[in-house]
Motif scaffolding. Structure first.
Motif, short mmCIF file in Angstrom:
data_model
loop_
_atom_site.label_atom_id
_atom_site.label_comp_id
_atom_site.label_asym_id
_atom_site.label_seq_id
_atom_site.Cartn_x
_atom_site.Cartn_y
_atom_site.Cartn_z
N GLY A 271 0.81 -1.22 0.00
CA GLY A 271 0.00 0.00 0.00
C GLY A 271 0.84 1.27 0.00
N LYS A 272 2.03 1.19 -0.62
CA LYS A 272 2.93 2.34 -0.63
C LYS A 272 3.30 2.72 -2.06
N PRO A 273 3.57 4.01 -2.31
CA PRO A 273 4.10 4.40 -3.62
C PRO A 273 5.49 3.80 -3.81
N LEU A 274 5.82 3.55 -5.09
CA LEU A 274 7.14 3.01 -5.43
C LEU A 274 7.98 4.08 -6.10
N ARG A 275 9.21 4.25 -5.60
CA ARG A 275 10.19 5.13 -6.23
C ARG A 275 11.30 4.22 -6.77
N PHE A 276 11.13 3.79 -8.02
CA PHE A 276 12.06 2.86 -8.66
C PHE A 276 12.92 3.67 -9.62
N SER A 277 14.14 3.95 -9.20
CA SER A 277 15.04 4.81 -9.98
C SER A 277 15.93 4.00 -10.90
N PHE A 278 15.98 4.42 -12.17
CA PHE A 278 16.91 3.86 -13.14
C PHE A 278 18.17 4.73 -13.24
N GLY A 279 18.35 5.64 -12.27
CA GLY A 279 19.48 6.54 -12.34
C GLY A 279 19.22 7.70 -13.28
N ARG A 280 20.27 8.28 -13.78
CA ARG A 280 20.14 9.48 -14.61
C ARG A 280 19.38 9.18 -15.90
N ALA A 281 18.52 10.10 -16.29
CA ALA A 281 17.73 9.94 -17.53
C ALA A 281 18.61 10.29 -18.72
N ASP A 282 19.48 9.34 -19.08
CA ASP A 282 20.50 9.63 -20.09
C ASP A 282 20.56 8.60 -21.21
N ARG A 283 19.66 7.62 -21.20
CA ARG A 283 19.69 6.59 -22.24
C ARG A 283 18.30 6.43 -22.87
N GLU A 284 18.30 6.15 -24.14
CA GLU A 284 17.02 6.04 -24.85
C GLU A 284 16.15 4.92 -24.29
N TYR A 285 16.77 3.78 -23.91
CA TYR A 285 15.96 2.66 -23.44
C TYR A 285 15.19 3.02 -22.17
N LYS A 286 15.73 3.95 -21.37
CA LYS A 286 15.05 4.33 -20.14
C LYS A 286 13.74 5.05 -20.43
N GLU A 287 13.66 5.70 -21.60
CA GLU A 287 12.44 6.41 -21.97
C GLU A 287 11.27 5.45 -22.11
N ARG A 288 11.57 4.19 -22.46
CA ARG A 288 10.49 3.20 -22.62
C ARG A 288 9.90 2.80 -21.27
N TRP A 289 10.74 2.85 -20.23
CA TRP A 289 10.33 2.34 -18.92
C TRP A 289 9.97 3.44 -17.93
N CYS A 290 10.46 4.62 -18.15
CA CYS A 290 10.47 5.63 -17.08
C CYS A 290 9.89 6.98 -17.50
N ASN A 291 9.58 7.77 -16.48
CA ASN A 291 9.31 9.19 -16.64
C ASN A 291 10.51 9.96 -16.10
N PRO A 292 10.94 11.03 -16.78
CA PRO A 292 12.01 11.86 -16.22
C PRO A 292 11.46 12.70 -15.07
N VAL A 293 12.20 12.82 -13.99
CA VAL A 293 11.76 13.64 -12.85
C VAL A 293 12.86 14.63 -12.48
N GLN A 294 12.43 15.77 -12.00
CA GLN A 294 13.38 16.81 -11.62
C GLN A 294 14.09 16.42 -10.33
N VAL A 295 15.36 16.78 -10.25
CA VAL A 295 16.14 16.57 -9.03
C VAL A 295 16.89 17.86 -8.71
N PHE A 296 17.49 17.89 -7.53
CA PHE A 296 18.12 19.11 -7.04
C PHE A 296 19.53 18.81 -6.56
N GLN A 297 20.29 19.88 -6.36
CA GLN A 297 21.64 19.74 -5.81
C GLN A 297 21.81 20.79 -4.70
N SER A 298 22.76 20.51 -3.83
CA SER A 298 23.01 21.41 -2.71
C SER A 298 24.47 21.85 -2.72
#
Length: 298
Positions: A271-298
């Motif tokens: 009953g929980k949301p899943l945060r399944f990260s494929f790492g950086r959105a930098d490869r075409e194959y990831k587009e088939r599986w994933c949505n790009p999400v914004q991240v931040f730096q400090s």
């Protein structure tokens, strides 16, 4: 001078112990790369002590940070500077630090790929140019795509392919399969290959997913770690290896289908949301599986 800079960076924060950090993580949640066990074990492997800091308001610990000097713990920059580049591999992991939703704690330690969940929990964050690839629910994948994945799995099984849980293998076996298949797929050694068995001995019980075999030989494997936070499930897909001679069966794609499907089923059962990260959105194959999400730096 260094002590002055540290004092400036840590103003408002106080030193806490590993137990207090663990309790903060268990209360507020986090990600694979900030999990108390992952931090402790990989910092121990690197032989770099962790300085744990807490943000306290009204006598209550509202946020916690594991630090290596001016960086967040497990930083690639620190490893490189100490001559330990590539000691272990967490990819470009999503960073969720334990903090109350409204903590607003000033984060002055250097870190990248900080989750969108960090907004409000921390201040001083800047939007990062790169994005992370976050797995979409299977129902959001096209019917044709899902059909093709199931068809490829069926063809593989009809040819004698077998799906086995990764938990059936020892750390040494997993390390050997992964390093061999990675080398064959990419033509160069996997990051952290030399100490891979040691890392998996320390973190292996966090691994999830399956291994594909054909004629009793492994043909596809992925390093996928999962931790349970109170309000979500965090999964980090670090990297994988496949036997290029079995490309006709698309084993890498089949394994991604199986591993993401199992992760979604587990999260839904919890009953929980899943945060399944494929790492950086930098490869075409990831587009088939994933949505790009914004991240931040400090």
């Amino acid at each position: 001078m260094l002590n002055y800079i540290q004092a400036w960076r840590e103003r408002g924060w106080q030193v806490i112990d590993a137990l207090a950090y663990q309790q903060a993580w268990q209360r507020y949640g986090g990600s694979v790369a900030t999990h108390p066990l992952v931090v402790e074990q990989l910092a121990g492997l690197a032989q770099i002590p962790v300085r744990y800091l807490g943000w306290v308001e009204g006598g209550e610990l509202k946020a916690a940070v594991p630090a290596w000097g001016r960086h967040l713990a497990l930083s690639k920059d620190v490893l490189k500077r100490q001559g330990k580049k590539g000691l272990f591999d967490l990819g470009n992991a999503e960073i969720i630090l334990p903090a109350a939703v409204d903590a607003g704690a000033p984060l002055r330690h250097a870190g990248r790929y900080l989750s969108e969940l960090s907004q409000g929990r921390f201040s001083g964050l800047k939007a990062q140019a790169e994005q992370l690839a976050m797995a979409r629910p299977h129902e959001d994948l096209s019917k044709k795509f899902r059909y093709n994945q199931r068809r490829e799995l069926r063809l593989l099984e009809e040819a004698g392919g077998v799906v086995r849980p990764i938990g059936e293998f020892t750390a040494a076996q997993i390390a050997a399969m992964y390093c061999d298949l990675f080398q064959r797929r990419w033509g160069f050694p996997a990051v952290g290959a030399e100490r891979m068995a040691d890392v998996l001995e320390r973190l292996g019980h966090l691994l999830i997913g399956s291994v594909l075999l054909l004629d009793d030989a492994p043909i596809a494997i992925q390093l996928v770690y999962r931790v349970e936070a109170p309000e979500w499930v965090s999964v980090e897909y670090v990297n994988g290896g496949v036997d290029p001679e079995t490309r006709a069966f698309s084993p890498g794609s089949v394994l991604s289908f199986l591993n993401t499907q199992a992760a979604w089923e587990h999260a839904n059962a919890c009953g929980k949301p899943l945060r399944f990260s494929f790492g950086r959105a930098d490869r075409e194959y990831k587009e088939r599986w994933c949505n790009p999400v914004q991240v931040f730096q400090s």
